[in-house]
Design an enzyme around this catalytic site. Structure first.
Site, PDB file in Angstrom:
ATOM      1  CE  LYS A   1      -0.262   3.411   4.649  1.00  0.00           C
ATOM      2  NZ  LYS A   1      -0.226   3.569   6.102  1.00  0.00           N
TER       3      LYS A   1
ATOM      4  CG  HIS B   1      -5.940   2.104   5.067  1.00  0.00           C
ATOM      5  ND1 HIS B   1      -5.491   3.119   5.875  1.00  0.00           N
ATOM      6  CD2 HIS B   1      -4.940   1.187   5.012  1.00  0.00           C
ATOM      7  CE1 HIS B   1      -4.268   2.835   6.283  1.00  0.00           C
ATOM      8  NE2 HIS B   1      -3.907   1.665   5.773  1.00  0.00           N
TER       9      HIS B   1
ATOM     10  CG  ASN C   1      -1.707   1.226   1.408  1.00  0.00           C
ATOM     11  OD1 ASN C   1      -1.782   2.048   0.492  1.00  0.00           O
ATOM     12  ND2 ASN C   1      -2.317   1.383   2.579  1.00  0.00           N
TER      13      ASN C   1
ATOM     14  CB  SER D   1       4.952  -1.529  12.084  1.00  0.00           C
ATOM     15  OG  SER D   1       4.574  -0.171  12.259  1.00  0.00           O
TER      16      SER D   1
ATOM     17  N   GLY E   1       2.285   2.562  10.782  1.00  0.00           N
ATOM     18  CA  GLY E   1       3.245   3.643  10.602  1.00  0.00           C
ATOM     19  C   GLY E   1       3.951   4.054  11.870  1.00  0.00           C
TER      20      GLY E   1
ATOM     21  CD  GLU F   1      -3.052   5.761   6.532  1.00  0.00           C
ATOM     22  OE1 GLU F   1      -2.973   5.763   5.296  1.00  0.00           O
ATOM     23  OE2 GLU F   1      -2.196   5.224   7.265  1.00  0.00           O
TER      24      GLU F   1
ATOM     25  CD  GLU G   1      -3.711  -2.280   7.418  1.00  0.00           C
ATOM     26  OE1 GLU G   1      -2.576  -2.518   6.995  1.00  0.00           O
ATOM     27  OE2 GLU G   1      -4.358  -1.271   7.088  1.00  0.00           O
TER      28      GLU G   1
HETATM   29  P1  PGA Z   1       2.633   0.493   7.744  1.00  0.00           P
HETATM   30  O1  PGA Z   1       1.186   0.702   7.050  1.00  0.00           O
HETATM   31  O2  PGA Z   1       3.199  -0.789   7.192  1.00  0.00           O
HETATM   32  O3  PGA Z   1       3.421   1.706   7.323  1.00  0.00           O
HETATM   33  O4  PGA Z   1       2.391   0.425   9.210  1.00  0.00           O
HETATM   34  C1  PGA Z   1       0.320  -0.379   6.864  1.00  0.00           C
HETATM   35  C2  PGA Z   1      -0.978   0.097   6.263  1.00  0.00           C
HETATM   36  O5  PGA Z   1      -1.437   1.197   6.621  1.00  0.00           O
HETATM   37  O6  PGA Z   1      -1.572  -0.568   5.400  1.00  0.00           O
END
Ligand code: PGA
Length: 255
Positions: free
Chosen positions: A12, A98, A10, A216, A176, A100, A170
């Site tokens: 983003k 997601h 992903n 992460s 992140g 976000e 998640e």
């Molecule tokens: P990350 O993001 O690996 O940077 O924690 C995962 C995600 O948001 O899909």
């Protein structure tokens, strides 16, 4: 029952077209020009780079998809992208719900459910992302939160559709942040999700659903996560931006 692990990137809101092409080429080079056997690999670039990434990945076995969409085929929805537009680009999957999208853009379970249904309607596989915030986990509410996201997100789907669905667990506090759920905690939630699916749609269907872990995921923790019986893949943000790191994650070693 055999679930083929799905490792998804992903990206983003990262990468210009040139950067996206460079990363996709770099990944391909490190994988010897093809998706490795025994796992599915998917890249979800920003919309602006999907075409270019498709050109790099065509006929390699690596798939490409999108990070979001609006659940209507067309119309006066300024700034949005429709499921048929994504299908037209050869996208196979679309990430829906997601955290976000939920927390920055205020998407609720009803809109997310419309997106899940629209994905199926237009031949895309939805990756439904679910997960609790830190305050929920601290209050012991993580299962209740995830259960509500699942119940509302999957409303109106047939068992046949659920069978083809991908769920990404998640935990919001792990995205992140460099904090990962321990393999045991992640496994516990994945097993909870599979039990919930089994109760609603039957054990046979539940055994076919791919449940990815996200938050992460890095080269140094992917093997332990993937060793868990109910973790069927990873949805990778930060570490997927780097071809070296993502190639290593794709090449996870299961015991
Ligand atoms: P990350 O993001 O690996 O940077 O924690 C995962 C995600 O948001 O899909």
């Amino acid at each position: 029952m055999t679930r083929t692990p799905l490792i998804a990137a992903n990206w983003k809101m990262h990468k210009t077209v040139a950067e996206a092409v460079q990363t996709a080429r770099g990944l391909l080079e490190r994988l010897g020009g093809r998706a490795p056997d025994g796992r599915t690999v998917l890249i979800c670039p920003p919309f602006t780079a999907i075409m270019a990434v498709r050109e790099v990945l065509a006929d390699t076995g690596i798939l490409w998809g999108a990070q979001n969409m609006y659940p209507r085929p067309k119309g006066a929805f300024t700034g949005e992208i429709s499921p048929p537009m994504l299908a037209d680009l050869g996208c196979t999957h679309v990430i829906v719900g997601h955290s976000e999208r939920r927390h920055i853009f205020g998407e609720g379970n009803q809109l997310i459910n419309e997106k899940v249904r629209a994905a199926f309607e237009f031949g895309l596989v939805p990756i439904l992302a679910v997960g609790e915030k830190l305050e929920h986990r601290q209050a012991g509410l993580e299962e209740a939160v995830v259960e509500e996201q699942l119940a509302k997100g999957l409303m109106g789907l047939s068992a046949e559709q659920v069978r083809r669905l991908v769920i990404a667990y998640e935990p919001v506090w792990a995205i992140g942040t460099g904090e990962t759920a321990s393999p045991d905690d992640a496994q516990a939630m994945h097993a909870f999700i599979r039990r919930w699916l089994s109760a609603r749609y039957g054990e046979e269907t539940a055994q076919e659903v791919i449940i990815q872990y996200g938050g992460s995921v890095k080269p140094n923790n992917v093997d332990d996560l993937m060793a868990q019986p109910d973790i069927d893949g990873a949805l990778v943000g930060g570490a997927s931006l780097d071809a070296d790191q993502f190639a290593r994650i794709v090449q996870f070693q299961a015991p």
